[in-house]
Design a protein around this motif. Structure first.
Motif, PDB file in Angstrom:
ATOM      1  N   ARG A 161      93.573 -14.030 -22.556  1.00 53.04           N
ATOM      2  CA  ARG A 161      93.874 -14.189 -21.125  1.00 53.04           C
ATOM      3  C   ARG A 161      95.002 -15.191 -20.907  1.00 53.04           C
ATOM      4  O   ARG A 161      95.866 -14.987 -20.052  1.00 53.04           O
ATOM      5  CB  ARG A 161      92.620 -14.612 -20.356  1.00 53.04           C
ATOM      6  CG  ARG A 161      91.614 -13.465 -20.254  1.00 53.04           C
ATOM      7  CD  ARG A 161      90.489 -13.792 -19.358  1.00 53.04           C
ATOM      8  NE  ARG A 161      90.996 -13.809 -17.983  1.00 53.04           N
ATOM      9  CZ  ARG A 161      90.312 -14.283 -16.960  1.00 53.04           C
ATOM     10  NH1 ARG A 161      89.118 -14.774 -17.142  1.00 53.04           N
ATOM     11  NH2 ARG A 161      90.815 -14.269 -15.744  1.00 53.04           N
ATOM     12  N   LEU A 162      94.983 -16.273 -21.682  1.00 52.86           N
ATOM     13  CA  LEU A 162      96.075 -17.250 -21.569  1.00 52.86           C
ATOM     14  C   LEU A 162      97.413 -16.620 -21.956  1.00 52.86           C
ATOM     15  O   LEU A 162      98.425 -16.851 -21.296  1.00 52.86           O
ATOM     16  CB  LEU A 162      95.801 -18.461 -22.460  1.00 52.86           C
ATOM     17  CG  LEU A 162      94.810 -19.482 -21.946  1.00 52.86           C
ATOM     18  CD1 LEU A 162      94.516 -20.529 -23.008  1.00 52.86           C
ATOM     19  CD2 LEU A 162      95.327 -20.147 -20.677  1.00 52.86           C
ATOM     20  N   GLU A 163      97.410 -15.813 -23.016  1.00 54.21           N
ATOM     21  CA  GLU A 163      98.649 -15.167 -23.448  1.00 54.21           C
ATOM     22  C   GLU A 163      99.154 -14.201 -22.381  1.00 54.21           C
ATOM     23  O   GLU A 163     100.352 -14.157 -22.095  1.00 54.21           O
ATOM     24  CB  GLU A 163      98.427 -14.430 -24.763  1.00 54.21           C
ATOM     25  CG  GLU A 163      99.700 -13.858 -25.330  1.00 54.21           C
ATOM     26  CD  GLU A 163      99.506 -13.213 -26.687  1.00 54.21           C
ATOM     27  OE1 GLU A 163     100.493 -12.649 -27.192  1.00 54.21           O
ATOM     28  OE2 GLU A 163      98.399 -13.272 -27.229  1.00 54.21           O
ATOM     29  N   HIS A 164      98.248 -13.453 -21.770  1.00 55.67           N
ATOM     30  CA  HIS A 164      98.654 -12.525 -20.704  1.00 55.67           C
ATOM     31  C   HIS A 164      99.181 -13.275 -19.484  1.00 55.67           C
ATOM     32  O   HIS A 164      99.996 -12.742 -18.733  1.00 55.67           O
ATOM     33  CB  HIS A 164      97.498 -11.611 -20.298  1.00 55.67           C
ATOM     34  CG  HIS A 164      97.244 -10.510 -21.274  1.00 55.67           C
ATOM     35  ND1 HIS A 164      98.066  -9.427 -21.419  1.00 55.67           N
ATOM     36  CD2 HIS A 164      96.251 -10.349 -22.181  1.00 55.67           C
ATOM     37  CE1 HIS A 164      97.603  -8.640 -22.365  1.00 55.67           C
ATOM     38  NE2 HIS A 164      96.497  -9.180 -22.858  1.00 55.67           N
ATOM     39  N   ALA A 165      98.729 -14.506 -19.310  1.00 56.39           N
ATOM     40  CA  ALA A 165      99.214 -15.327 -18.205  1.00 56.39           C
ATOM     41  C   ALA A 165     100.524 -16.034 -18.557  1.00 56.39           C
ATOM     42  O   ALA A 165     101.048 -16.803 -17.757  1.00 56.39           O
ATOM     43  CB  ALA A 165      98.152 -16.353 -17.816  1.00 56.39           C
ATOM     44  N   GLY A 166     101.041 -15.783 -19.770  1.00 59.60           N
ATOM     45  CA  GLY A 166     102.301 -16.364 -20.175  1.00 59.60           C
ATOM     46  C   GLY A 166     102.175 -17.737 -20.806  1.00 59.60           C
ATOM     47  O   GLY A 166     103.170 -18.435 -20.994  1.00 59.60           O
ATOM     48  N   ARG A 167     100.957 -18.149 -21.121  1.00 59.34           N
ATOM     49  CA  ARG A 167     100.742 -19.457 -21.736  1.00 59.34           C
ATOM     50  C   ARG A 167     100.231 -19.252 -23.156  1.00 59.34           C
ATOM     51  O   ARG A 167      99.273 -18.531 -23.377  1.00 59.34           O
ATOM     52  CB  ARG A 167      99.730 -20.258 -20.931  1.00 59.34           C
ATOM     53  CG  ARG A 167     100.210 -20.520 -19.507  1.00 59.34           C
ATOM     54  CD  ARG A 167      99.219 -21.258 -18.683  1.00 59.34           C
ATOM     55  NE  ARG A 167      98.976 -22.586 -19.252  1.00 59.34           N
ATOM     56  CZ  ARG A 167      97.898 -23.304 -18.981  1.00 59.34           C
ATOM     57  NH1 ARG A 167      96.973 -22.831 -18.179  1.00 59.34           N
ATOM     58  NH2 ARG A 167      97.741 -24.483 -19.527  1.00 59.34           N
ATOM     59  N   THR A 168     100.913 -19.865 -24.096  1.00 60.62           N
ATOM     60  CA  THR A 168     100.460 -19.780 -25.484  1.00 60.62           C
ATOM     61  C   THR A 168     100.244 -21.184 -26.020  1.00 60.62           C
ATOM     62  O   THR A 168     100.927 -22.127 -25.614  1.00 60.62           O
ATOM     63  CB  THR A 168     101.466 -19.043 -26.379  1.00 60.62           C
ATOM     64  OG1 THR A 168     102.732 -19.666 -26.256  1.00 60.62           O
ATOM     65  CG2 THR A 168     101.563 -17.579 -26.005  1.00 60.62           C
ATOM     66  N   PHE A 169      99.325 -21.300 -26.922  1.00 58.98           N
ATOM     67  CA  PHE A 169      98.983 -22.579 -27.532  1.00 58.98           C
ATOM     68  C   PHE A 169      99.723 -22.689 -28.853  1.00 58.98           C
ATOM     69  O   PHE A 169      99.538 -21.858 -29.739  1.00 58.98           O
ATOM     70  CB  PHE A 169      97.470 -22.641 -27.738  1.00 58.98           C
ATOM     71  CG  PHE A 169      96.998 -23.911 -28.361  1.00 58.98           C
ATOM     72  CD1 PHE A 169      97.017 -25.096 -27.649  1.00 58.98           C
ATOM     73  CD2 PHE A 169      96.541 -23.925 -29.665  1.00 58.98           C
ATOM     74  CE1 PHE A 169      96.585 -26.271 -28.219  1.00 58.98           C
ATOM     75  CE2 PHE A 169      96.103 -25.100 -30.248  1.00 58.98           C
ATOM     76  CZ  PHE A 169      96.123 -26.282 -29.518  1.00 58.98           C
ATOM     77  N   LEU A 170     100.597 -23.667 -28.973  1.00 60.09           N
ATOM     78  CA  LEU A 170     101.388 -23.872 -30.184  1.00 60.09           C
ATOM     79  C   LEU A 170     102.025 -22.561 -30.657  1.00 60.09           C
ATOM     80  O   LEU A 170     101.622 -21.986 -31.657  1.00 60.09           O
ATOM     81  CB  LEU A 170     100.524 -24.465 -31.301  1.00 60.09           C
ATOM     82  CG  LEU A 170      99.879 -25.818 -31.022  1.00 60.09           C
ATOM     83  CD1 LEU A 170      98.889 -26.177 -32.113  1.00 60.09           C
ATOM     84  CD2 LEU A 170     100.931 -26.898 -30.888  1.00 60.09           C
ATOM     85  N   PRO A 171     103.014 -22.047 -29.941  1.00 58.02           N
ATOM     86  CA  PRO A 171     103.547 -20.712 -30.215  1.00 58.02           C
ATOM     87  C   PRO A 171     104.068 -20.508 -31.641  1.00 58.02           C
ATOM     88  O   PRO A 171     103.805 -19.471 -32.238  1.00 58.02           O
ATOM     89  CB  PRO A 171     104.661 -20.530 -29.187  1.00 58.02           C
ATOM     90  CG  PRO A 171     104.865 -21.828 -28.531  1.00 58.02           C
ATOM     91  CD  PRO A 171     103.694 -22.702 -28.822  1.00 58.02           C
ATOM     92  N   ARG A 172     104.774 -21.475 -32.211  1.00 63.12           N
ATOM     93  CA  ARG A 172     105.283 -21.286 -33.585  1.00 63.12           C
ATOM     94  C   ARG A 172     104.136 -21.220 -34.590  1.00 63.12           C
ATOM     95  O   ARG A 172     104.126 -20.391 -35.487  1.00 63.12           O
ATOM     96  CB  ARG A 172     106.241 -22.421 -33.958  1.00 63.12           C
ATOM     97  CG  ARG A 172     107.564 -22.331 -33.199  1.00 63.12           C
ATOM     98  CD  ARG A 172     108.555 -23.368 -33.649  1.00 63.12           C
ATOM     99  NE  ARG A 172     108.930 -23.106 -35.039  1.00 63.12           N
ATOM    100  CZ  ARG A 172     109.355 -24.028 -35.877  1.00 63.12           C
ATOM    101  NH1 ARG A 172     109.455 -25.289 -35.481  1.00 63.12           N
ATOM    102  NH2 ARG A 172     109.682 -23.727 -37.107  1.00 63.12           N
TER     103      ARG A 172
END
Length: 133
Positions: A46-57
């Motif tokens: 859900r966070l990814e779909h909202a455009g938020r990612t945790f530590l993307p690399r």
């Protein structure tokens, strides 16, 4: 999800004497750890779909290394058990033992990410080049 996962660890220790993570009580293991795991994954999606990612690399590298993690974790856990890690950790408190195994998880992930980055990816690239020629 995180709170339920921590509660699951407490349930495993207090109600099942730590045997859930050792492969005993399979139905209970799925129920106790499965729901929190599902909630964690659903929350991250859900966070990814909202455009938020945790530590993307880190997430991209860990995602790429997921198959290496899948393959290596049982080998590393079995090897460390055979070398006596479980017996050695048993002499300490549950908190110390949990910290040791969290460190082992971090080492498994780090090894798998290095394996993916320096072995798997270059091999994939080389095989793709060979298939094109």
């Amino acid at each position: 999800g995180i709170v339920l996962w921590l509660l699951s660890a407490w349930i495993n220790t207090s109600q099942f004497e730590g045997k859930l993570i050792q492969g005993y009580f399979v139905i209970w293991r799925v129920l106790v750890f499965g729901l929190p795991s599902i909630l964690l994954v659903a929350g991250l999606v859900r966070l990814e779909h909202a455009g938020r990612t945790f530590l993307p690399r880190f997430s991209m590298l860990a995602g790429g290394a997921s198959y290496a993690i899948y393959l290596s974790h049982t080998l590393i856990l079995t090897a460390t058990q055979a070398m006596g890690l479980n017996r050695w950790v048993a002499q300490f408190s549950a908190g110390v033992a949990q910290c040791v195994f969290l460190l082992l998880i971090a080492l498994i992930v780090a090894y798998s990410m290095a394996h993916y980055r320096w072995l798997e990816r270059p091999l994939h690239k080389r095989f793709r080049q060979l298939l094109k020629s």
